[in-house]
Motif scaffolding. Structure first.
Motif, PDB file in Angstrom:
ATOM      1  N   UNK A 103       3.865   3.446  -5.172  1.00  0.00           N
ATOM      2  CA  UNK A 103       5.177   3.323  -5.817  1.00  0.00           C
ATOM      3  C   UNK A 103       5.513   1.868  -6.124  1.00  0.00           C
ATOM      4  N   UNK A 104       5.184   0.988  -5.192  1.00  0.00           N
ATOM      5  CA  UNK A 104       5.433  -0.452  -5.381  1.00  0.00           C
ATOM      6  C   UNK A 104       4.654  -0.974  -6.588  1.00  0.00           C
ATOM      7  N   UNK A 105       3.370  -0.636  -6.658  1.00  0.00           N
ATOM      8  CA  UNK A 105       2.542  -1.093  -7.777  1.00  0.00           C
ATOM      9  C   UNK A 105       3.033  -0.508  -9.099  1.00  0.00           C
ATOM     10  N   UNK A 106       3.432   0.745  -9.089  1.00  0.00           N
ATOM     11  CA  UNK A 106       3.924   1.389 -10.311  1.00  0.00           C
ATOM     12  C   UNK A 106       5.282   0.853 -10.758  1.00  0.00           C
ATOM     13  N   UNK A 107       6.018   0.207  -9.860  1.00  0.00           N
ATOM     14  CA  UNK A 107       7.337  -0.321 -10.209  1.00  0.00           C
ATOM     15  C   UNK A 107       7.249  -1.634 -10.990  1.00  0.00           C
ATOM     16  N   UNK A 108       6.082  -2.254 -10.995  1.00  0.00           N
ATOM     17  CA  UNK A 108       5.922  -3.552 -11.661  1.00  0.00           C
ATOM     18  C   UNK A 108       5.642  -3.373 -13.153  1.00  0.00           C
ATOM     19  N   UNK A 109       6.052  -4.385 -13.923  1.00  0.00           N
ATOM     20  CA  UNK A 109       5.712  -4.401 -15.338  1.00  0.00           C
ATOM     21  C   UNK A 109       4.247  -4.755 -15.536  1.00  0.00           C
ATOM     22  N   UNK A 110       3.736  -5.585 -14.627  1.00  0.00           N
ATOM     23  CA  UNK A 110       2.353  -6.033 -14.715  1.00  0.00           C
ATOM     24  C   UNK A 110       1.812  -6.241 -13.301  1.00  0.00           C
ATOM     25  N   UNK A 111       0.553  -5.844 -13.073  1.00  0.00           N
ATOM     26  CA  UNK A 111      -0.102  -6.064 -11.795  1.00  0.00           C
ATOM     27  C   UNK A 111      -1.350  -6.897 -12.039  1.00  0.00           C
ATOM     28  N   UNK A 112      -1.409  -8.051 -11.381  1.00  0.00           N
ATOM     29  CA  UNK A 112      -2.615  -8.881 -11.428  1.00  0.00           C
ATOM     30  C   UNK A 112      -3.451  -8.526 -10.217  1.00  0.00           C
ATOM     31  N   UNK A 113      -4.629  -7.990 -10.435  1.00  0.00           N
ATOM     32  CA  UNK A 113      -5.524  -7.700  -9.319  1.00  0.00           C
ATOM     33  C   UNK A 113      -6.347  -8.957  -9.109  1.00  0.00           C
ATOM     34  N   UNK A 114      -5.899  -9.775  -8.148  1.00  0.00           N
ATOM     35  CA  UNK A 114      -6.549 -11.052  -7.932  1.00  0.00           C
ATOM     36  C   UNK A 114      -7.895 -10.913  -7.238  1.00  0.00           C
ATOM     37  N   UNK A 115      -8.018  -9.981  -6.304  1.00  0.00           N
ATOM     38  CA  UNK A 115      -9.271  -9.825  -5.572  1.00  0.00           C
ATOM     39  C   UNK A 115      -9.453  -8.367  -5.189  1.00  0.00           C
ATOM     40  N   UNK A 116     -10.627  -7.851  -5.467  1.00  0.00           N
ATOM     41  CA  UNK A 116     -10.957  -6.494  -5.042  1.00  0.00           C
ATOM     42  C   UNK A 116     -11.648  -6.546  -3.680  1.00  0.00           C
ATOM     43  N   UNK A 117     -11.658  -5.424  -3.001  1.00  0.00           N
ATOM     44  CA  UNK A 117     -12.310  -5.338  -1.691  1.00  0.00           C
ATOM     45  C   UNK A 117     -13.810  -5.284  -1.899  1.00  0.00           C
ATOM     46  N   UNK A 118     -14.519  -6.121  -1.162  1.00  0.00           N
ATOM     47  CA  UNK A 118     -15.971  -6.148  -1.197  1.00  0.00           C
ATOM     48  C   UNK A 118     -16.484  -5.661   0.145  1.00  0.00           C
ATOM     49  N   UNK A 119     -17.264  -4.616   0.133  1.00  0.00           N
ATOM     50  CA  UNK A 119     -17.763  -4.041   1.377  1.00  0.00           C
ATOM     51  C   UNK A 119     -19.264  -4.222   1.436  1.00  0.00           C
ATOM     52  N   UNK A 120     -19.735  -4.857   2.502  1.00  0.00           N
ATOM     53  CA  UNK A 120     -21.177  -4.961   2.710  1.00  0.00           C
ATOM     54  C   UNK A 120     -21.668  -3.704   3.387  1.00  0.00           C
ATOM     55  N   UNK A 121     -22.495  -2.958   2.700  1.00  0.00           N
ATOM     56  CA  UNK A 121     -22.975  -1.687   3.272  1.00  0.00           C
ATOM     57  C   UNK A 121     -24.327  -1.868   3.935  1.00  0.00           C
TER      58      UNK A 121
END
Length: 84
Positions: free
Chosen positions: A66-84
């Motif tokens: 809901x928080x993300x959807x309330x914004x006019x714009x979302x900057x995804x600065x960093x995605x999660x990186x998982x070492x498998x």
């Protein structure tokens, strides 16, 4: 404009400084900006995130979506990186 800077993780390679400076610049030109850090099971970045002021920590769920959807714009600065 309401903008969210969304962080999945942080590292110590200058990303934190970039996020801080971008946040300052967006605020300086009048935008309502919030930094949200996505707490996750692979989370070992809190020491780096604590260097950034005014971060909202949120876990995955309805409130985060809901928080993300309330914004006019979302900057995804960093995605999660998982070492498998």
């Amino acid at each position: 404009m309401k903008i969210i800077q969304f962080l999945g993780e942080l590292d110590e390679h200058g990303t934190g400084r970039y996020i801080i400076e971008l946040n300052k610049a967006l605020k300086a030109v009048g935008h309502d900006v919030e930094i949200i850090y996505f707490e996750n099971e692979f989370d070992n970045d809190k020491l780096f995130v604590q260097r950034i002021n005014n971060v909202t920590y949120m876990k995955y769920g309805e409130e985060l979506l809901n928080k993300l959807n309330s914004a006019d714009m979302v900057f995804i600065n960093i995605m999660i990186h998982v070492n498998a």
